[in-house]
Enzyme design. Structure first.
Site, mmCIF file in Angstrom:
data_model
loop_
_atom_site.group_PDB
_atom_site.id
_atom_site.type_symbol
_atom_site.label_atom_id
_atom_site.label_comp_id
_atom_site.label_asym_id
_atom_site.label_seq_id
_atom_site.Cartn_x
_atom_site.Cartn_y
_atom_site.Cartn_z
ATOM 1 N N LYS A 288 20.938 -24.783 -18.775
ATOM 2 C CA LYS A 288 21.649 -24.932 -17.515
ATOM 3 C C LYS A 288 22.615 -25.647 -17.419
ATOM 4 O O LYS A 288 23.174 -26.742 -18.117
ATOM 5 C CB LYS A 288 20.615 -25.325 -16.254
ATOM 6 C CG LYS A 288 19.576 -24.220 -16.191
ATOM 7 C CD LYS A 288 18.847 -23.976 -14.799
ATOM 8 C CE LYS A 288 17.928 -22.826 -14.822
ATOM 9 N NZ LYS A 288 17.158 -22.913 -13.448
ATOM 10 N N ARG A 323 9.869 -23.185 -19.411
ATOM 11 C CA ARG A 323 10.712 -21.698 -19.363
ATOM 12 C C ARG A 323 11.883 -22.155 -20.176
ATOM 13 O O ARG A 323 12.668 -22.792 -19.725
ATOM 14 C CB ARG A 323 10.797 -21.250 -17.871
ATOM 15 C CG ARG A 323 11.315 -19.794 -18.032
ATOM 16 C CD ARG A 323 11.520 -19.479 -16.490
ATOM 17 N NE ARG A 323 12.107 -17.996 -16.497
ATOM 18 C CZ ARG A 323 13.605 -17.793 -16.525
ATOM 19 N NH1 ARG A 323 14.404 -18.577 -16.648
ATOM 20 N NH2 ARG A 323 13.929 -16.470 -16.344
#
Length: 343
Positions: A288, A323
């Site tokens: 991210k 994840r």
């Protein structure tokens, strides 16, 4: 019921944690081998200074119980699990089009399992900021062939589908999915709550304000960590009231969704506050923007080392779902953490 929160502090691990618990100066933390020795008592917008666990006022003991009680596994294997990300979208922020076709997606999934993935998460709609909206039918046309192929070729591997649309949820569960992962915490599609109340699958509720198209306009928080926990708590209660058993629920704080860079960092630093919800935690930080900003790495595909370092912050929970896109490096990180911390 979320006016009062308890934030654990002073963590010990392995044999040191067990000895501190035996001596009465620490308490066990949920499903893990960790223990905590102090807490912050948060009431509304006010917080105490650090309070030793043996000096917590009696009125706070029911809230403290959330931190020490084991958390249900939500129908998945126990312990920390690496969740491999399988995007079947042509516009994913980190692997656009890489697994858009069923054949390449199946090959990638098989490699993830060999690398140590304990569950696979299949998504057919990009939820990056400003992403284009696709119809539920288009989403299913992307997800369906991959899900059906995976369920046939590796029936023992738990499969999750990342969707906020009830049409995709219903078809995915019929095709063998065991988890529904909804970035809207079942708030996008009114049919989602009653549909999942009739099922037995695990359900991930992720924190997000607004939509992927508008979320960057909704980043005002009084205290981002407490606000996220309380807002997720409201979604947990809504799911339970709709008939979804609490032991089926998992929570994801939604890094990057309606949070600024600074807020993401604070939320990660205080991620253990999520223990107040009594649900298994999903930590989804892979590649991210916050990782790129912290590391100076512009290419999302080169952020896997930073992803591993950040994701390990969730390991004290004992049974987190981590994840990630790069399964092998995350699985190595988990094994090293367990070996060092006595897990």
């Amino acid at each position: 019921m979320w006016h009062r929160l308890v934030e654990p502090m002073g963590f010990l691990f392995g044999p040191m944690a067990q000895e501190a618990i035996r001596q009465g100066v620490a308490l066990p933390f949920q499903n893990s081998t960790a223990a905590f020795t102090a807490v912050l008592l948060i009431e509304g917008d006010s917080a105490s200074g650090p309070v030793p666990v043996g000096a917590v006022p009696h009125a706070w003991l029911p809230v403290m119980q959330r931190l020490v009680s084991p958390v249900p596994d939500a129908g998945l294997p126990a312990g920390p699990l690496v969740m491999g990300i399988l995007n079947t979208t042509p516009d994913s922020f980190s692997c656009a089009g890489q697994h858009y076709h069923a054949g390449s997606a199946l090959q990638a999934a098989e490699q993830m399992v060999r690398d140590g993935a304990g569950v696979l998460d299949i998504g057919g709609e990009s939820t990056r900021p400003g992403a284009a909206v696709v119809s539920p039918q288009q989403e299913w046309e992307r997800v369906g062939p991959v899900l059906e192929g995976l369920h046939q070729s590796m029936p023992d591997v738990p499969l999750s589908v990342d969707t906020r649309n009830s049409l995709v949820m219903e078809r995915a569960l019929a095709a063998g999915a065991r988890v529904i992962n909804d970035v809207s915490a079942l708030g996008h599609d009114p049919a989602a709550l009653p549909l999942l109340a009739k099922q037995q699958c695990g359900v991930v509720l992720m924190h997000m304000r607004g939509t992927p198209q508008t979320m960057e306009q909704h980043t005002h928080y009084t205290d981002v960590a407490c606000d996220v926990v309380r807002e997720l708590g409201q979604r947990v209660e809504a799911a339970v009231e709709a008939g979804i058993a609490r032991e089926r629920l998992m929570v994801d704080p939604g890094f990057g969704f309606a949070k600024t860079q600074e807020q993401n960092v604070v939320l990660l630093r205080r991620i253990l506050l999520l223990a107040n919800l009594g649900c298994r935690v999903v930590c989804a930080l892979s590649r991210k923007r916050m990782i790129g900003t912290l590391t100076g790495v512009a290419d999302p595909a080169q952020r896997d080392s930073g992803t591993v370092a950040a994701s390990l912050m969730a390991m004290p929970f004992g049974n987190p779902l981590l994840r990630v896109h790069a399964v092998a490096s995350m699985a190595q990180g988990v094994r090293v953490w367990q070996g060092v911390q006595g897990g």
